[in-house]
Design a protein around this motif. Structure first.
Motif, PDB file in Angstrom:
ATOM      1  N   SER A 884      96.078  -4.228  49.311  1.00 48.57           N
ATOM      2  CA  SER A 884      97.263  -5.047  49.566  1.00 48.57           C
ATOM      3  C   SER A 884      97.200  -5.685  50.945  1.00 48.57           C
ATOM      4  O   SER A 884      96.670  -5.101  51.905  1.00 48.57           O
ATOM      5  N   VAL A 885      97.748  -6.885  51.050  1.00 48.88           N
ATOM      6  CA  VAL A 885      97.831  -7.584  52.335  1.00 48.88           C
ATOM      7  C   VAL A 885      98.724  -6.809  53.300  1.00 48.88           C
ATOM      8  O   VAL A 885      98.478  -6.767  54.511  1.00 48.88           O
ATOM      9  N   GLU A 886      99.765  -6.160  52.769  1.00 52.49           N
ATOM     10  CA  GLU A 886     100.679  -5.396  53.616  1.00 52.49           C
ATOM     11  C   GLU A 886      99.952  -4.266  54.339  1.00 52.49           C
ATOM     12  O   GLU A 886     100.298  -3.924  55.482  1.00 52.49           O
ATOM     13  N   SER A 887      98.949  -3.674  53.687  1.00 55.57           N
ATOM     14  CA  SER A 887      98.283  -2.511  54.276  1.00 55.57           C
ATOM     15  C   SER A 887      97.474  -2.849  55.524  1.00 55.57           C
ATOM     16  O   SER A 887      97.056  -1.932  56.253  1.00 55.57           O
ATOM     17  N   VAL A 888      97.234  -4.126  55.779  1.00 57.27           N
ATOM     18  CA  VAL A 888      96.513  -4.515  57.001  1.00 57.27           C
ATOM     19  C   VAL A 888      97.426  -5.264  57.961  1.00 57.27           C
ATOM     20  O   VAL A 888      96.958  -5.800  58.965  1.00 57.27           O
ATOM     21  N   SER A 889      98.723  -5.290  57.663  1.00 60.55           N
ATOM     22  CA  SER A 889      99.653  -6.069  58.489  1.00 60.55           C
ATOM     23  C   SER A 889      99.805  -5.504  59.888  1.00 60.55           C
ATOM     24  O   SER A 889     100.240  -6.204  60.803  1.00 60.55           O
ATOM     25  N   THR A 890      99.451  -4.231  60.093  1.00 58.94           N
ATOM     26  CA  THR A 890      99.552  -3.613  61.421  1.00 58.94           C
ATOM     27  C   THR A 890      98.181  -3.132  61.894  1.00 58.94           C
ATOM     28  O   THR A 890      98.094  -2.205  62.710  1.00 58.94           O
ATOM     29  N   ASP A 894      99.282   3.086  63.637  1.00 55.18           N
ATOM     30  CA  ASP A 894     100.670   3.518  63.612  1.00 55.18           C
ATOM     31  C   ASP A 894     101.536   2.436  64.250  1.00 55.18           C
ATOM     32  O   ASP A 894     101.105   1.741  65.193  1.00 55.18           O
ATOM     33  N   PHE A 895     102.767   2.275  63.772  1.00 57.37           N
ATOM     34  CA  PHE A 895     103.632   1.196  64.247  1.00 57.37           C
ATOM     35  C   PHE A 895     105.086   1.615  64.124  1.00 57.37           C
ATOM     36  O   PHE A 895     105.424   2.524  63.360  1.00 57.37           O
ATOM     37  N   VAL A 896     105.923   0.938  64.864  1.00 58.76           N
ATOM     38  CA  VAL A 896     107.356   1.168  64.768  1.00 58.76           C
ATOM     39  C   VAL A 896     107.919   0.263  63.675  1.00 58.76           C
ATOM     40  O   VAL A 896     107.701  -0.952  63.690  1.00 58.76           O
ATOM     41  N   MET A 897     108.592   0.880  62.732  1.00 54.47           N
ATOM     42  CA  MET A 897     109.150   0.123  61.610  1.00 54.47           C
ATOM     43  C   MET A 897     110.141  -0.928  62.128  1.00 54.47           C
ATOM     44  O   MET A 897     111.109  -0.583  62.816  1.00 54.47           O
ATOM     45  N   PRO A 898     109.913  -2.203  61.832  1.00 51.38           N
ATOM     46  CA  PRO A 898     110.840  -3.239  62.295  1.00 51.38           C
ATOM     47  C   PRO A 898     112.243  -3.041  61.712  1.00 51.38           C
ATOM     48  O   PRO A 898     112.403  -2.591  60.580  1.00 51.38           O
ATOM     49  N   ASN A 915     115.885   2.226  66.364  1.00 48.82           N
ATOM     50  CA  ASN A 915     114.616   2.916  66.605  1.00 48.82           C
ATOM     51  C   ASN A 915     113.660   1.955  67.311  1.00 48.82           C
ATOM     52  O   ASN A 915     113.220   0.968  66.722  1.00 48.82           O
ATOM     53  N   ASN A 916     113.332   2.265  68.536  1.00 45.58           N
ATOM     54  CA  ASN A 916     112.444   1.400  69.313  1.00 45.58           C
ATOM     55  C   ASN A 916     111.138   2.059  69.702  1.00 45.58           C
ATOM     56  O   ASN A 916     110.231   1.378  70.203  1.00 45.58           O
ATOM     57  N   ASN A 917     111.010   3.368  69.468  1.00 44.59           N
ATOM     58  CA  ASN A 917     109.817   4.040  69.990  1.00 44.59           C
ATOM     59  C   ASN A 917     109.230   5.120  69.093  1.00 44.59           C
ATOM     60  O   ASN A 917     108.244   5.750  69.470  1.00 44.59           O
ATOM     61  N   ILE A 918     109.816   5.380  67.962  1.00 39.93           N
ATOM     62  CA  ILE A 918     109.253   6.400  67.068  1.00 39.93           C
ATOM     63  C   ILE A 918     108.369   5.692  66.034  1.00 39.93           C
ATOM     64  O   ILE A 918     108.871   5.002  65.142  1.00 39.93           O
ATOM     65  N   PRO A 919     107.045   5.826  66.161  1.00 41.53           N
ATOM     66  CA  PRO A 919     106.149   5.095  65.260  1.00 41.53           C
ATOM     67  C   PRO A 919     105.972   5.805  63.920  1.00 41.53           C
ATOM     68  O   PRO A 919     106.174   7.018  63.794  1.00 41.53           O
ATOM     69  N   VAL A 920     105.602   5.032  62.938  1.00 44.07           N
ATOM     70  CA  VAL A 920     105.208   5.566  61.637  1.00 44.07           C
ATOM     71  C   VAL A 920     103.896   6.311  61.815  1.00 44.07           C
ATOM     72  O   VAL A 920     102.951   5.787  62.424  1.00 44.07           O
ATOM     73  N   THR A 921     103.818   7.517  61.324  1.00 44.86           N
ATOM     74  CA  THR A 921     102.554   8.254  61.352  1.00 44.86           C
ATOM     75  C   THR A 921     101.758   7.957  60.089  1.00 44.86           C
ATOM     76  O   THR A 921     102.325   7.675  59.033  1.00 44.86           O
ATOM     77  N   GLY A 922     100.431   8.039  60.216  1.00 48.06           N
ATOM     78  CA  GLY A 922      99.573   7.779  59.063  1.00 48.06           C
ATOM     79  C   GLY A 922      99.427   6.313  58.744  1.00 48.06           C
ATOM     80  O   GLY A 922      99.186   5.950  57.589  1.00 48.06           O
ATOM     81  N   ARG A 924      97.085   4.422  59.288  1.00 53.96           N
ATOM     82  CA  ARG A 924      95.745   4.068  58.816  1.00 53.96           C
ATOM     83  C   ARG A 924      95.690   4.045  57.294  1.00 53.96           C
ATOM     84  O   ARG A 924      95.099   3.180  56.696  1.00 53.96           O
ATOM     85  N   GLN A 925      96.331   5.039  56.641  1.00 60.18           N
ATOM     86  CA  GLN A 925      96.265   5.079  55.172  1.00 60.18           C
ATOM     87  C   GLN A 925      97.429   5.816  54.537  1.00 60.18           C
ATOM     88  O   GLN A 925      98.100   5.276  53.643  1.00 60.18           O
ATOM     89  N   SER A 926      97.729   7.048  54.962  1.00 57.68           N
ATOM     90  CA  SER A 926      98.633   7.907  54.202  1.00 57.68           C
ATOM     91  C   SER A 926     100.041   7.340  54.108  1.00 57.68           C
ATOM     92  O   SER A 926     100.736   7.566  53.104  1.00 57.68           O
ATOM     93  N   TYR A 927     100.473   6.599  55.148  1.00 57.15           N
ATOM     94  CA  TYR A 927     101.801   5.992  55.046  1.00 57.15           C
ATOM     95  C   TYR A 927     101.847   5.039  53.862  1.00 57.15           C
ATOM     96  O   TYR A 927     102.829   5.011  53.105  1.00 57.15           O
ATOM     97  N   TRP A 928     100.796   4.254  53.668  1.00 52.84           N
ATOM     98  CA  TRP A 928     100.785   3.244  52.610  1.00 52.84           C
ATOM     99  C   TRP A 928     100.633   3.861  51.229  1.00 52.84           C
ATOM    100  O   TRP A 928     101.286   3.430  50.270  1.00 52.84           O
ATOM    101  N   THR A 929      99.779   4.868  51.096  1.00 54.40           N
ATOM    102  CA  THR A 929      99.550   5.465  49.772  1.00 54.40           C
ATOM    103  C   THR A 929     100.652   6.435  49.373  1.00 54.40           C
ATOM    104  O   THR A 929     100.822   6.724  48.180  1.00 54.40           O
ATOM    105  N   ASP A 930     101.389   6.939  50.350  1.00 59.22           N
ATOM    106  CA  ASP A 930     102.435   7.910  50.042  1.00 59.22           C
ATOM    107  C   ASP A 930     103.821   7.271  50.155  1.00 59.22           C
ATOM    108  O   ASP A 930     104.398   6.829  49.171  1.00 59.22           O
ATOM    109  N   THR A 931     104.337   7.175  51.361  1.00 61.39           N
ATOM    110  CA  THR A 931     105.717   6.724  51.548  1.00 61.39           C
ATOM    111  C   THR A 931     105.937   5.303  51.047  1.00 61.39           C
ATOM    112  O   THR A 931     106.846   5.039  50.243  1.00 61.39           O
ATOM    113  N   TYR A 932     105.128   4.379  51.529  1.00 67.40           N
ATOM    114  CA  TYR A 932     105.333   2.969  51.160  1.00 67.40           C
ATOM    115  C   TYR A 932     105.207   2.792  49.643  1.00 67.40           C
ATOM    116  O   TYR A 932     106.004   2.091  49.017  1.00 67.40           O
TER     117      TYR A 932
END
Length: 1024
Positions: A884-890, A894-898, A915-922, A924-932
């Motif tokens: 997915s294009v979304e999986s390379v958007s960051t 790890d990134f802070v969810m807009p 939320n200005n400083n708590i980044p998404v963990t994973g 690289r991959q696990s955030y996208w395959t799991d939560t997202y």
């Protein structure tokens, strides 16, 4: 004296005869339409005689007549013109459109003709020429965008695509929403409609509301398409025609995938992975696939390959050839045709072949007319199977699971090329798609005989009795097989694949018979009365069976006798009977106001014998304002009519729904003991038919001698006692409870605005038609403690929402719409099921244009749909693969969810802060395959689409060039379908029109179908 008188009389008679022969001469001329274009097929008759002819393709005619004779010129849609033969031998002129004549060409229920001004509902027709502009393979394809209120959903793009036909949206949760198909006066099926050769169709009249088709009973609760096939014309010359079309089909677009990262897992490179969670592409050669026993392996540059998936598909070819014969005598007419289609699909080895034969004929014997309408259809389908590999996946899945750096087209020779072979293919988890094509096949052969015989007797000037019997018989056989595949155990390979073969067959027979008496009376001077009394019967029988053998012993021998273990089989037989009696009365006053009332009493075998009948009433009023106040026609208005109607119809229950049928357990028979289990669906003992009440208001306007027309309608329909499978209590032991629930409200608005923008005798002519359709169904209530009903996948009927509705897991948001994330890992919280949008468009706009200039003809149709969403199964399924294009958007960091917040309060009393400083963990991959991937809201996409559905450019050769070849018509042209498609930025996956099933669960697709296609080609039409 007597002798002398006799001699004088003889001389006088001889003089008269001589004078008569002297006055007989050949009259010729050219007849054109109001635009100055030649008008073929005009009937030219010497009034009071049987001497007649027709104009040829160029509008020319020639007839023998005497001076003083009256020639009558007539053509459907034009005012009949009479001219007296004078001294001149040439009589040429342009015919004038006749609004009243146009009104007369409406085929209504049961094949009855009615003047359009009489009917109190909206009906719209399309003629053969506009239907077959680009010579579509099915008539449904030719209807798209051309009739207001009619929505054609093309479900897939295979070698034999299927379509869904809806009139004014969906009006039932659990029952059929498709329009009824009527062919040559007899009820048919959509299968029979799809099997028709489009070139054999004369016209299709679309009766949009339930009132229009109330005489057909429950089958027409969603309106009807009245199809009339060609049957020739009386007193017409024998004509032979040949029509040939060749088109080429290509993939229009592929899903928009990322091409920055390649094969691997959690950022590490893995040469056998199908996923794309590896490192960023760098162009360095790397190992691809396993290491073989001798230590060798395949290497490829670690870089994306342009169009690596697109190149898997080939250019398909479609050949259509049709030969037809038509003509007629003094009291007879006939039409015969032979059609053949040969299609090679975009997938290697996929092909489709069909042959159609049609014979239509009629003969008048005094006051009795006999007619026959018949067609025979045979097709053969050979496509790749849909249960490939150990996971039973469709072919598209294996194509999509190819990383961006793999040149897929290089792996075709899987039998001889080690790198393409089952043990050598790079992918350790999914097989080579080229292997799948050759080792999984599904073949079908179908035959269909469809026809009717009719006798129509004019008992008196005011009474006609018509009897009709029809047969729709279809049979088919199929074979679906899969080859066995075992793998080496030396390195990671896909799971072993077991073999099987399934033989199937079906038989469908539908008999219908109609008997009706139509009366036409004049009551006093100002009143007219038209009546219909009739009876009809419908008998449907269906049988299907299949038998499967697993784990075949002999390789390559796909026969039931080759299986091991017990055979597995199913058999199902069904029969349904319906009898009906009906009456229709139309009372007219001074040709400007008409009151219509109709009723039908049906008896059906699907309901309890103690309560198996129901009555369909309908009433309508038509007011022709322009006839009531003739002064209106002194200006630009030719016709102004308003009408309104109300009807009540019912949806019948499907076959065998009132009884709970037991089924044999899979573990039985055990020796001599058999065993059966109770069904999972329980049936309400008080279940009844579904009620549909509809009110419709219509406007018909014609201006400037038919140059501008407007036909518009508004309809409101209330649906109660919906027949729906609901979810019962767990304690009941059942999975479904079939009962009557709820109330739906459908509001539909549609109109067609058509006109001649440019008219010229010898110059440019431009005709344009704009269609607008809007239909929305709201679930007012469901009841019985139920607030939603699942139709399959993520499609629901939800109380208080528009139907159908996508409901899926969503983001948790604060009152301002910001995403709530977990304060410990920055990941969004996964919310409950939430309505995410309706899957039917707010409106559909079709725009058809036809331009002509000195033999050149250019036409095209645009189709625009918007205001709805669809669930992209493809986007969802491919998230796991990292494409997915979304999986390379960051940049896979790890990134802070807009636009996110965290809850610093409690669940009961939340307090949200940015939320200005708590980044998404994973990241690289696990955030996208799991939560997202678990939040299905991410895959609900805008279904807006604009398509150039068809375009055609043709040239008619002048008669002077072809007359020496004894030809009456030669036309050559180029055609295209779906050449341009525009989709919103967020939908770069598939055609939102595609759907997994032809059902009410509209709005889920893109995974089981191949990518969308476009086609282009050329055609030739010759007549002798």
């Amino acid at each position: 004296m007597k002798t002398k008188f006799s001699g004088i009389l003889t001389l006088f008679l001889a003089f008269v005869v001589q004078l008569s022969f002297a006055q007989e001469k050949q009259i010729s001329g050219t007849i054109s339409d109001e635009n100055g274009l030649p008008l073929p097929g005009v009937n030219v008759i010497v009034k009071g005689t049987t001497n007649g002819t027709q104009t040829d393709f160029d509008g020319n005619y020639s007839i023998t007549a005497n001076q003083g004779d009256v020639l009558s010129y007539s053509f459907v849609g034009y005012a009949t013109k009479e001219m007296t033969v004078g001294a001149s031998n040439t009589m040429s002129f342009a015919m004038d459109p006749d609004v009243q004549a146009i009104d007369e060409v409406v085929i209504t229920a049961l094949g009855i003709k009615r003047e359009k001004k009489e009917i109190a509902y909206q009906a719209e027709a399309i003629e053969s020429e506009k239907l077959s502009t680009v010579n579509p393979t099915t008539a449904a394809q030719g209807l798209v965008g051309k009739i207001s209120g009619l929505q054609i959903n093309v479900q897939d793009n295979g070698v034999n695509p299927s379509s869904q036909i809806l009139l004014r949206g969906l009006r039932s949760i659990g029952q059929n929403n498709s329009a009824l198909i009527v062919i040559d006066g007899s009820r048919a099926t959509q299968g029979a409609f799809d099997d028709l050769n489009p070139n054999d169709i004369e016209n299709i009249n679309v009766l949009k509301g339930s009132t229009a088709a109330a005489l057909y009973g429950s089958d027409a609760a969603n309106g009807a398409l009245i199809v009339t096939t060609k049957r020739g014309k009386e007193n017409s010359k024998f004509t032979v025609g040949v029509r040939s079309t060749t088109t080429f089909t290509q993939v229009a677009y592929m899903p928009d995938f990322q091409t920055e990262y390649g094969t691997g897992w959690q950022g590490d490179y893995d040469p056998i992975e199908n996923t794309n969670w590896g490192p960023r592409f760098d162009g360095v050669p790397r190992q691809v696939g396993p290491t073989f026993d001798d230590g060798t392996y395949q290497t490829l540059p670690y870089a994306p390959v342009d169009d690596n998936l697109l190149n898997f598909y080939q250019t398909g070819v479609n050949l259509q050839n049709n030969v037809y014969f038509t003509g007629g005598g003094k009291n007879s007419s006939f039409y015969m045709s032979l059609g053949h289609q040969d299609t090679e699909g975009i997938i290697k080895n996929d092909d489709y072949e069909r042959t159609t034969v049609r014979v239509n004929a009629s003969q008048r014997l005094g006051n009795l007319e006999l007619s026959l309408n018949s067609s025979f259809f045979r097709d053969n389908t050979n496509v790749v199977g849909s249960t490939i590999g150990s996971q039973d996946r469709p072919l598209y899945w294996f194509v999509l699971n190819t990383p961006a750096n793999i040149p897929l087209e290089n792996y075709q020779d899987w039998r001889n090329d080690l790198y393409a072979s089952p043990d050598g293919y790079f992918n350790g988890y999914y097989q080579n798609p080229y292997w799948a094509i050759d080792t999984n096949r599904n073949t079908d052969r179908t035959n269909r005989l469809n026809g009717n015989i009719q006798a129509s007797w004019d008992v008196a000037d005011w009474l006609n009795i018509t009897g009709r019997f029809s047969l729709n018989r279809a049979t088919g056989t199929g074979k679906n097989w899969r080859a066995e595949q075992n793998y080496t155990g030396a390195y990671t390979r896909p799971d072993a694949v077991s073999s099987f073969v399934t033989d199937s067959e079906f038989q469908s027979t539908i008999y219908t018979s109609d008997l009706l008496a139509t009366g036409n009376f004049t009551l006093f001077e100002d009143f007219s009365l038209k009546t219909i009394l009739g009876a009809t019967s419908y008998n449907q029988r269906y049988r299907q069976s299949s038998i499967t053998a697993n784990n075949l012993s002999i390789l390559g021998f796909y026969d039931i006798s080759n299986g091991t273990g017990e055979l597995q089989g199913t058999v199902d037989e069904q029969e349904k009977r319906t009898y009906g009696f009906f009456a229709d009365v139309t009372l007219g006053y001074r040709d400007f106001i008409y009151l219509n009332a109709s009723g039908r009493q049906d008896y059906t075998s699907t309901l309890n014998p103690d309560d198996n009948s129901y009555f369909y009433p309908a009433i309508g009023l038509s007011f022709v304002v322009s006839e009531a106040f003739p002064s209106i026609k002194e200006g630009p208005i030719d016709l102004l009519k308003i009408s309104a109607n109300n009807s009540t119809v019912y949806n019948d229950l499907p076959i065998y729904q009132i009884n709970e049928r037991y089924a044999q357990s899979g573990s039985f028979p055990f020796g001599t003991i058999n065993g059966f289990f109770a069904p999972g669906t329980f049936v309400d003992p008080d279940i009844k038919k579904e009620k549909i009440n509809s009110t419709e208001i219509n406007l018909n306007l014609s201006m400037f001698t038919g140059r501008l027309t407007l036909d518009g309608s508004y309809a409101k329909t209330m649906i109660t006692d919906n027949i729906v499978n609901t979810t019962p209590s767990v304690a009941s032991g059942g999975t479904n409870f079939l009962t009557n629930i709820g109330e739906l409200e459908n509001n539909a608005f549609d109109f067609t605005l058509a006109g001649d923008i440019l008219r010229s005798d010898n110059g440019l002519n431009w005709n344009s038609a704009l269609t607008f359709s809007s239909a929305e169904t709201t679930v007012n209530k469901i009841g019985n403690g139920v607030t939603s009903v699942n139709l399959g996948s993520n499609i629901y009927a939800i109380e208080g929402e528009v139907f159908p509705q996508i409901q899926a897991t969503s983001y948790v948001r604060d009152p301002q719409g910001r995403i709530v994330v977990d304060a410990t890992n920055g990941r969004p919280l996964i919310g409950d099921l939430k309505p995410l949008g309706k899957t039917t468009p707010d409106y559909v706009i079709g725009w058809t244009n036809s331009l002509s200039y000195k033999g050149f003809n250019l036409s095209g149709t645009l189709d625009y749909r918007t205001g709805h969403v669809y669930y992209s199964q493809l986007a969802d399924a491919m998230e796991f693969t990292g494409r997915s294009v979304e999986s390379v958007s960051t940049n896979r960091q790890d990134f802070v969810m807009p636009n996110s917040v965290i809850n610093v309060g409690t669940a009961e009393n939340p307090q949200y802060v940015a939320n200005n400083n708590i980044p998404v963990t994973g990241g690289r991959q696990s955030y996208w395959t799991d939560t997202y991937n678990d939040i299905k809201e991410n895959y609900v996409r805008d279904a807006t689409a604009v398509k150039l559905r068809e375009i055609a450019l043709s040239y008619d050769l002048p008669s002077k060039l072809i007359e020496n070849l004894k030809l009456s018509k030669v036309s050559i042209g180029v055609v295209g379908r779906n050449l341009i498609t525009w989709l919103p930025e967020e939908n770069r996956f598939s055609d939102p029109e595609f759907n997994n099933t032809n059902s009410n669960a509209i709005g889920t697709g893109g995974y089981f179908q191949s990518p969308p296609t476009r086609s282009y080609g050329f055609n030739v039409n010759i007549e002798f």
